[in-house]
Design an enzyme around this catalytic site. Structure first.
Site, short mmCIF file in Angstrom:
data_model
loop_
_atom_site.label_atom_id
_atom_site.label_comp_id
_atom_site.label_asym_id
_atom_site.label_seq_id
_atom_site.Cartn_x
_atom_site.Cartn_y
_atom_site.Cartn_z
N ARG A 234 0.31 2.27 10.49
CA ARG A 234 -0.83 2.20 9.58
C ARG A 234 -0.76 3.38 8.62
O ARG A 234 -0.46 4.51 9.02
CB ARG A 234 -2.15 2.22 10.35
CG ARG A 234 -2.44 0.95 11.14
CD ARG A 234 -2.71 -0.23 10.21
NE ARG A 234 -3.03 -1.46 10.93
CZ ARG A 234 -2.16 -2.39 11.26
NH1 ARG A 234 -0.87 -2.21 10.94
NH2 ARG A 234 -2.53 -3.49 11.88
N GLU A 263 -4.08 -0.97 0.79
CA GLU A 263 -3.06 -1.99 0.50
C GLU A 263 -3.69 -3.23 -0.11
O GLU A 263 -4.62 -3.80 0.49
CB GLU A 263 -2.31 -2.34 1.79
CG GLU A 263 -1.54 -1.15 2.34
CD GLU A 263 -0.88 -1.43 3.68
OE1 GLU A 263 -0.09 -0.59 4.14
OE2 GLU A 263 -1.15 -2.49 4.29
N HIS A 284 4.76 -3.03 2.82
CA HIS A 284 4.28 -3.59 4.09
C HIS A 284 5.05 -4.88 4.45
O HIS A 284 4.47 -5.94 4.68
CB HIS A 284 2.77 -3.88 4.03
CG HIS A 284 2.14 -3.89 5.39
ND1 HIS A 284 0.87 -3.40 5.62
CD2 HIS A 284 2.58 -4.33 6.59
CE1 HIS A 284 0.56 -3.54 6.90
NE2 HIS A 284 1.59 -4.10 7.51
#
Length: 317
Positions: A234, A263, A284
């Site tokens: 994270r 994000e 990601h």
């Protein structure tokens, strides 16, 4: 069952949803759903599938037909589970689907940094090898993973997969204890020692009040100036400002980040508005091999089938 998928675009279009569709009288897909459209789109839904769309208490209270929320992920912070429980709505997530994909990412990026493969491929395409006076052409140093120390912070299933691969490369593996722990569990080392001894630090911790900003000015100062930091967990685990300062001051060898605090990140994010050869940032993607995405969707299908059969597969409440 009437099923509504709120953010289908987070899954590749090639992924087969037949396992879910076979259980639905009606299924509606939305590429993405802004918060002000959730209630309108879900007012008749009995099952909601959400990857990252947030479902709040206020929204859930306005969805009386809703029986099941399927989170298309392992993390659950986008759903108010306490509110769902109070309203009699079951919540499921999917575990373990991304383990091979994330572990592969960790080593693909680490190997790229150590081996400089893209650099040397580009060199050959630019005729550097062809014009070399000797049989080979070196322009950047290449390093081995063998005998390097990799410290793993957070020791869940993904971390254990990383550990297995690290051993295969001949690396020395340290498992970090929780920061501030007074007792060190067997086969672990203190958090501080794990950082001090590491050639590579890889983060696999959940984001909690205790782990937010875990990597900061003070903890970065513990690491070797040649050490490599990898974060596939994270973004909030890392203080971006402190990380950038450390990289610019050459107090850290490299950072490989697949996640950031927000994000998608803002255009002016400090780590995206700098050019540093030893800073690698991807969007990601570590979780998202096609195989992992199919396992995820199949897992959602299994969760729905379990719910319909009165079972509790992956239920969080």
């Amino acid at each position: 069952m009437k099923i509504v998928c709120l953010d289908r675009s987070t899954i590749d279009e090639s992924i087969n949803f037949k396992g879910i569709e076979d259980q639905a009288e009606n299924i509606t897909y939305h590429d993405f759903t802004p918060s002000d459209k959730v209630i309108f789109r879900c007012k008749y839904a009995e099952v909601i599938i959400t990857n990252k769309v947030v479902l709040t208490k206020a929204q859930l209270e306005q969805l009386p037909r809703l029986k099941l929320i399927c989170i298309a992920a392992t993390g659950t912070n986008n759903v108010d589970i306490e509110a769902a429980t109070a309203l009699g709505i079951k919540v499921c997530n999917v575990k373990s689907y991304s383990t091979p994909s994330v572990a592969q990412y960790v080593f693909s990026m680490l190997l790229e940094h150590m081996q400089k493969s893209a650099h040397y491929i580009a060199n050959t395409r630019q005729n550097h090898w062809q014009n070399s006076p000797i049989f080979c052409h070196f322009s950047l140093p290449i390093n081995e993973l063998s005998n390097k120390v990799i410290s793993i912070v957070g020791y869940g299933e993904i971390a254990k997969a990383v550990e297995r691969i690290a051993h295969a490369f001949g690396m020395k593996v340290l498992i970090a204890e929780r920061q501030g722990a007074t007792n060190i569990r067997p086969e672990r080392v203190s958090f501080e020692q794990a950082l001090q001894l590491a050639d590579v630090v890889t983060l696999h911790s959940p984001l909690t009040a205790e782990t937010a900003g875990l990597i900061n000015k003070q903890t970065l100062a513990l690491m070797k100036p040649t050490a490599i930091l990898i974060n596939t967990a994270r973004g909030g685990l890392v203080n971006s400002k402190d990380l950038l300062s450390s990289i610019k001051a050459k107090q850290l060898g490299a950072a490989i980040l697949d996640v950031l605090e927000q994000e998608p990140p803002p255009q002016d994010h400090i780590l995206l508005n700098t050019v540093q050869d030893n800073l690698y940032i991807t969007a990601h993607i570590a979780w998202g091999s096609l195989e992992a995405q199919q396992r995820l969707v199949d897992g959602i299908a299994n969760n729905i089938a379990s719910f319909l059969n009165g079972e509790r597969l992956n239920q969080l409440n």
